[in-house]
Design an enzyme around this catalytic site. Structure first.
Site, short mmCIF file in Angstrom:
data_model
loop_
_atom_site.label_atom_id
_atom_site.label_comp_id
_atom_site.label_asym_id
_atom_site.label_seq_id
_atom_site.Cartn_x
_atom_site.Cartn_y
_atom_site.Cartn_z
N ASP A 37 0.85 -1.20 0.00
CA ASP A 37 0.00 0.00 0.00
C ASP A 37 0.88 1.25 0.00
O ASP A 37 2.04 1.21 0.42
CB ASP A 37 -0.91 0.03 1.23
N ASP A 63 3.62 2.43 -4.28
CA ASP A 63 2.75 3.30 -5.08
C ASP A 63 2.59 2.58 -6.41
O ASP A 63 3.57 2.45 -7.17
CB ASP A 63 3.42 4.68 -5.25
N VAL A 64 1.38 2.12 -6.72
CA VAL A 64 1.19 1.29 -7.91
C VAL A 64 1.52 2.01 -9.21
O VAL A 64 1.71 1.38 -10.24
CB VAL A 64 -0.25 0.73 -7.99
N ASN A 90 -5.75 -4.30 -6.77
CA ASN A 90 -6.90 -3.68 -6.11
C ASN A 90 -6.79 -2.16 -5.94
O ASN A 90 -7.81 -1.47 -5.94
CB ASN A 90 -7.10 -4.33 -4.73
N TYR A 157 -12.74 8.16 -13.48
CA TYR A 157 -13.03 6.89 -12.78
C TYR A 157 -13.70 5.89 -13.72
O TYR A 157 -13.24 4.76 -13.86
CB TYR A 157 -13.92 7.15 -11.55
N LYS A 161 -12.06 2.38 -15.14
CA LYS A 161 -12.68 1.11 -14.73
C LYS A 161 -13.18 0.32 -15.95
O LYS A 161 -13.07 -0.90 -15.99
CB LYS A 161 -13.80 1.36 -13.71
N VAL A 190 -19.60 -0.29 -1.68
CA VAL A 190 -19.12 -1.08 -0.55
C VAL A 190 -18.62 -0.09 0.50
O VAL A 190 -17.98 0.92 0.16
CB VAL A 190 -17.96 -2.01 -0.99
N THR A 192 -16.32 1.49 2.43
CA THR A 192 -14.88 1.70 2.60
C THR A 192 -14.63 3.21 2.62
O THR A 192 -15.58 4.00 2.56
CB THR A 192 -14.08 1.11 1.42
#
Ligand SMILES: NC(=O)c1ccc[n+]([C@@H]2O[C@H](COP(=O)([O-])OP(=O)(O)OC[C@H]3O[C@@H](n4cnc5c(N)ncnc54)[C@H](O)[C@@H]3O)[C@@H](O)[C@H]2O)c1
Length: 290
Positions: A37, A63-64, A90, A157, A161, A190, A192
């Site tokens: 993460d 950091d992806v 994820n 976004y 996606k 969800v 979060t």
């Protein structure tokens, strides 16, 4: 049969939320977990929680959006556990709500870098590790129902996606000969902290410029915090992987809107099929099986 026992999963954005839920579910199935993460403090909390459950865990900063950081994670994962069998791509950010004319370039690049390039880099680095041992594996990409339908004021976004859905479908065909099973998780709302993903914005990313950005953030917070219990999502992923599902859905109540979309697409094909312009046009067959 327990196909996950003793194998190793790498989870991005695993410090909380859906990533942690999946890490916990895979840990319960006997997997070693490489938990990564960008948020070092939250990562340490999550590492301790997994260790308390008896899960072998290696927690690493990532950091992806940084390819070289993925490479460092790969080296340390192999040094600790020997092999990698599963990647859960994820990590993702919601971006700041905004319309077409008030979404800043740096906002676009932040969301694209994390949600799209992060997934591409993860696959690029981890899939060769899965190929190398010949035991097969799993690539789970986390998209969203936003990849299947419209969400106004959230173009970065929805665009990223939808891209992750398409990338996953192509990779599923590409990696089938290697026995690497590709799935795409598409949750609805969800519970979060996704509504507050601005907490992970890198320095220099522009603040929200839409007049009603705060109202939209409050709306998103309300629908997310009354969303599905995140603990269900990890278990649902296990269930779907055991059934080798391509699309992993968590919200069956979204089915009608997706169906309406495909019916609109089918109706558009029907109109094309009836078009006098296309009757005699040369249309080659698809060069691959869909
Ligand atoms: N919560 C929802 O309603 C929902 C719905 C559909 C899809 N999703 C997707 O689920 C995934 C997880 O989101 P969540 O809801 O658990 O949100 P979250 O904000 O609770 O968790 C996201 C995690 O990703 C981490 N992260 C953010 N930027 C990162 C980066 N650059 N590199 C590495 N890690 C980073 C965060 O620190 C956090 O731990 C995302 O891809 C999101 O788009 C969430």
């Amino acid at each position: 049969m327990q196909p996950f026992e003793g194998k190793t999963v790498v989870v991005s954005g695993g410090a909380e939320g859906i990533g942690l839920s999946i890490a916990q579910a895979m840990g319960r199935r006997g997997m070693n977990v490489v938990l990564t993460d960008i948020d070092a403090g939250q990562l340490e909390v999550a590492r301790q929680a997994l260790e308390t459950e008896g899960v072998p865990v290696l927690a690493l900063p990532l950091d992806v959006a940084r390819l070289e950081q993925w490479q460092a994670v790969a080296e340390q994962a192999i040094a600790r556990f020997g092999k990698v069998h599963m990647l859960v791509n994820n990590a993702g950010v919601g971006g700041t709500a905004g319309g077409i004319d008030n979404t800043d370039e740096r906002e676009w690049r932040w969301v694209v870098d994390v949600n799209l390039m992060g997934v591409a880099f993860g696959a690029q680095v981890m899939v060769p590790l899965m190929k190398s041992h010949g035991e097969g594996g799993w690539l789970v990409n986390v998209a969203s129902m936003a990849g299947f339908g419209p969400l106004p004021n959230a173009a970065p976004y929805t665009g990223t996606k939808a891209a992750v859905v398409g990338m996953s479908e192509g990779w599923r065909m590409e990696l089938a000969p290697e026995n690497i099973k590709v799935s795409v998780l598409c949750p609805g709302f969800v519970n979060t902290r996704i509504y507050d993903s601005g907490r992970n914005k890198p320095d220099g990313v522009a603040p929200a410029t839409a007049d009603n950005a705060e109202d939209m953030k409050a709306f998103l917070e309300a629908v997310v915090t009354t969303g599905m219990d995140v603990a269900v999502v990890g278990e649902r992923v296990v269930e779907a992987l055991l059934a080798d599902e391509t699309y992993i859905f968590t919200h069956p109540n979204y089915r009608a809107s997706v169906k309406a979309r495909w019916q609109a697409v089918d109706a558009a094909f029907e109109r094309a099929a009836q078009s006098p312009l296309l009757t005699d046009a040369v249309v080659p067959d698809l060069p691959f099986a869909g």
